[in-house]
Design an enzyme around this catalytic site. Structure first.
Site, PDB file in Angstrom:
ATOM      1  N   ARG A  53      -4.989  10.190 -10.604  1.00 21.89           N
ATOM      2  CA  ARG A  53      -5.906  10.358  -9.556  1.00 21.89           C
ATOM      3  C   ARG A  53      -4.931  10.551  -8.266  1.00 21.89           C
ATOM      4  O   ARG A  53      -3.917  10.132  -8.117  1.00 21.89           O
ATOM      5  CB  ARG A  53      -6.828   9.314  -9.090  1.00 21.89           C
ATOM      6  CG  ARG A  53      -7.614   9.182  -7.902  1.00 21.89           C
ATOM      7  CD  ARG A  53      -7.038   8.671  -6.691  1.00 21.89           C
ATOM      8  NE  ARG A  53      -7.686   8.310  -5.413  1.00 21.89           N
ATOM      9  CZ  ARG A  53      -7.655   8.040  -4.256  1.00 21.89           C
ATOM     10  NH1 ARG A  53      -6.217   7.803  -3.903  1.00 21.89           N
ATOM     11  NH2 ARG A  53      -8.221   8.083  -3.416  1.00 21.89           N
ATOM     12  N   VAL A  54      -5.371  11.825  -7.539  1.00 17.84           N
ATOM     13  CA  VAL A  54      -4.386  12.299  -6.387  1.00 17.84           C
ATOM     14  C   VAL A  54      -5.340  11.928  -5.177  1.00 17.84           C
ATOM     15  O   VAL A  54      -6.546  12.281  -5.263  1.00 17.84           O
ATOM     16  CB  VAL A  54      -4.192  13.643  -6.387  1.00 17.84           C
ATOM     17  CG1 VAL A  54      -3.590  14.023  -5.023  1.00 17.84           C
ATOM     18  CG2 VAL A  54      -3.063  13.796  -7.438  1.00 17.84           C
ATOM     19  N   GLY A  55      -5.219  11.054  -4.217  1.00 16.47           N
ATOM     20  CA  GLY A  55      -5.926  10.999  -2.955  1.00 16.47           C
ATOM     21  C   GLY A  55      -5.912  12.065  -1.873  1.00 16.47           C
ATOM     22  O   GLY A  55      -5.416  13.121  -2.261  1.00 16.47           O
ATOM     23  N   ASP A  56      -6.108  11.611  -0.867  1.00 18.37           N
ATOM     24  CA  ASP A  56      -6.122  12.729   0.512  1.00 18.37           C
ATOM     25  C   ASP A  56      -4.697  12.798   0.816  1.00 18.37           C
ATOM     26  O   ASP A  56      -4.334  13.625   1.478  1.00 18.37           O
ATOM     27  CB  ASP A  56      -7.026  12.101   1.452  1.00 18.37           C
ATOM     28  CG  ASP A  56      -6.753  10.780   1.955  1.00 18.37           C
ATOM     29  OD1 ASP A  56      -6.455   9.909   1.284  1.00 18.37           O
ATOM     30  OD2 ASP A  56      -6.694  10.340   3.216  1.00 18.37           O
ATOM     31  N   THR A  76       1.662   7.061   0.467  1.00 13.83           N
ATOM     32  CA  THR A  76       0.888   5.909  -0.057  1.00 13.83           C
ATOM     33  C   THR A  76       1.182   5.607  -1.376  1.00 13.83           C
ATOM     34  O   THR A  76       1.532   6.612  -2.199  1.00 13.83           O
ATOM     35  CB  THR A  76      -0.640   6.391   0.166  1.00 13.83           C
ATOM     36  OG1 THR A  76      -1.724   5.229  -0.163  1.00 13.83           O
ATOM     37  CG2 THR A  76      -0.858   7.362  -0.369  1.00 13.83           C
ATOM     38  N   GLY A 124      -9.907   8.005   0.391  1.00 12.61           N
ATOM     39  CA  GLY A 124      -9.593   9.491   0.659  1.00 12.61           C
ATOM     40  C   GLY A 124     -10.368  10.303   0.032  1.00 12.61           C
ATOM     41  O   GLY A 124     -10.494  11.361   0.527  1.00 12.61           O
ATOM     42  N   SER A 138       0.802  -1.219  -0.199  1.00 11.58           N
ATOM     43  CA  SER A 138      -0.046  -0.124  -0.046  1.00 11.58           C
ATOM     44  C   SER A 138       0.569   1.442   0.267  1.00 11.58           C
ATOM     45  O   SER A 138       0.320   2.281   0.136  1.00 11.58           O
ATOM     46  CB  SER A 138      -0.889  -0.267   1.185  1.00 11.58           C
ATOM     47  OG  SER A 138      -0.131   0.145   2.382  1.00 11.58           O
ATOM     48  N   THR A 177      -2.422   2.496   3.353  1.00 15.16           N
ATOM     49  CA  THR A 177      -1.273   4.018   3.383  1.00 15.16           C
ATOM     50  C   THR A 177      -0.882   3.879   4.663  1.00 15.16           C
ATOM     51  O   THR A 177      -1.099   2.943   5.588  1.00 15.16           O
ATOM     52  CB  THR A 177      -2.298   5.105   3.391  1.00 15.16           C
ATOM     53  OG1 THR A 177      -3.120   5.258   2.342  1.00 15.16           O
ATOM     54  CG2 THR A 177      -1.575   6.495   3.857  1.00 15.16           C
ATOM     55  N   THR A 234      -6.062   7.313   7.025  1.00 15.18           N
ATOM     56  CA  THR A 234      -5.839   6.328   5.971  1.00 15.18           C
ATOM     57  C   THR A 234      -7.351   5.835   5.688  1.00 15.18           C
ATOM     58  O   THR A 234      -8.399   5.975   6.386  1.00 15.18           O
ATOM     59  CB  THR A 234      -5.268   5.049   6.404  1.00 15.18           C
ATOM     60  OG1 THR A 234      -5.800   4.446   7.561  1.00 15.18           O
ATOM     61  CG2 THR A 234      -3.661   5.355   6.880  1.00 15.18           C
ATOM     62  N   GLY A 235      -7.709   5.142   4.500  1.00 14.18           N
ATOM     63  CA  GLY A 235      -8.978   4.694   4.007  1.00 14.18           C
ATOM     64  C   GLY A 235      -9.168   5.534   2.824  1.00 14.18           C
ATOM     65  O   GLY A 235      -8.520   5.933   2.245  1.00 14.18           O
TER      66      GLY A 235
END
Ligand code: ASP
Length: 350
Positions: free
Chosen positions: A230-233, A220, A256, A85, A202, A253-254
């Site tokens: 794609r950009v996560g949180d 992550t 985003g 991850s 993450t 985590t989780g």
């Protein structure tokens, strides 16, 4: 692997408290400085136990800036191909390319740095630290982030391990029966892929030293099989990480997208600022996500979220907490009681 021994940790934090008391007695006319110093403390997501939390605590006890100590901790996980991850060995996007996101934030300088969608660089958390220290920017993405890292001496390398490639190929070939990709199914499951879960994962790590300095890092490979770009949180300050040098640090985590919409980590630290214990502040942020989740594809029949988000926090006093939307699971913490895993608080019972 260097490990920190509990006795050394306790004697070192006791010495810090002793030093504070000595300074206080030297100026007996200033009772306001008779303040007990915080015990150093580190929290992380469960995949940080035991090595990341241990390494981060070792750095804090050695007197390194907290932001460097937590980055050194997560670097161990980024380098570990078994953690699929994060960093090297992370699961790729839908085209089989590993794209990494990371951020750091330092409560002492009140600065942050982050990279998004960086490819072929194993340690995005360290690159994020370079963005914070050696630029006037907060976030650099994609090709620019890679060029920035290379300019600072980071090596370009292949991050897609054989195991991650096989997991991606299995996903791709079983997407549809109406395309031209056939699953390589020999009738027996590949034992190498048995435990590959995919989707989320993450590492977040936050720390506080005996001076009350706070900092955090989140790194992550993001959502597996994501749309390229794609950009996560994780690299978004306020979502996957937030630090307020006067109050505390939190990360997440989780899923985003849910965290970006709710400014999750910011809401944890704001709740700490308003007086909540870090554990209650994490529950508050998890409940906020429950409240803001309405779209049909994100809720179960009973209207509750069909995903999870987890928060991890420390405050300036050396207290910590962790909470998830759904009950179950643990976070990692290293404090005066040692390096261990602790049950999450939660917003909803499974
Ligand atoms: N929050 C990460 C992301 O959405 C994934 C995760 O933590 O599982 O990119």
């Amino acid at each position: 692997m260097s490990r920190i021994n509990r006795r050394r940790f306790l004697s070192s934090s006791a010495a810090a408290i002793g030093a504070g008391a000595a300074a206080a007695s030297a100026s007996a006319k200033a009772p306001e400085i008779l303040v007990r110093r915080p015990h150093p403390c580190v929290v992380s997501s469960a995949n940080g136990y035991p090595h990341c939390t241990s390494k981060a605590m070792e750095g804090i006890i050695a007197g390194k800036p907290v932001v460097d100590a937590v980055v050194e901790g997560v670097t161990l996980v980024e380098n570990d191909p078994k953690d699929m991850s994060v960093g090297y060995g992370g699961l790729p996007n839908e085209e089989g390319v590993v794209q990494l996101d990371a951020s750091v934030m330092d409560g002492v300088s009140c600065l942050s740095g982050a990279v998004g969608c960086i490819e072929n660089i194993k340690n995005p958390a360290k690159v994020a630290l370079h963005v914070m220290r050696y630029t006037d920017h907060c976030l650099i993405v994609g090709e620019g982030a890679k060029r920035f890292a290379k300019a600072h001496g980071f090596k370009e390398e292949n991050l897609l391990t054989e195991r991650a490639r096989k997991a991606w190929l299995r996903w791709k070939a079983s997407l549809s029966e109406r395309d031209d990709w056939f699953p390589k199914d020999t009738g027996r499951a590949d034992p190498d892929l048995e435990k590959v879960k995919g989707t989320y994962g993450t590492i977040n790590c936050n720390g506080v030293n005996s001076e009350g300095d706070v900092a955090g890092v989140t790194t992550t490979s993001g959502l597996s099989w994501k749309i390229p770009g794609r950009v996560g949180d994780s690299p978004i300050i306020g979502a996957g990480l937030y630090v307020d040098g006067d109050h505390g640090a939190a990360g997440s985590t989780g899923r985003g997208e849910a965290n970006i919409i709710s400014c999750g980590s910011f809401s944890v630290v704001e709740a700490i600022r308003k007086g909540m214990h870090p554990k209650d502040a994490c529950v508050y942020a998890a409940r906020n996500i429950v409240r803001l989740t309405r779209a049909k594809h994100l809720v179960r029949k009973d209207g509750k979220p069909n995903f999870n988000v987890k928060f991890y926090a420390v405050d300036k006093k050396g207290r910590h907490g962790g909470a998830a939307i759904w009950s179950g699971g643990k976070y990692a913490a290293f404090d005066a009681d040692g390096n261990r895993r602790i049950d999450f608080a939660y917003a909803l019972e499974r």
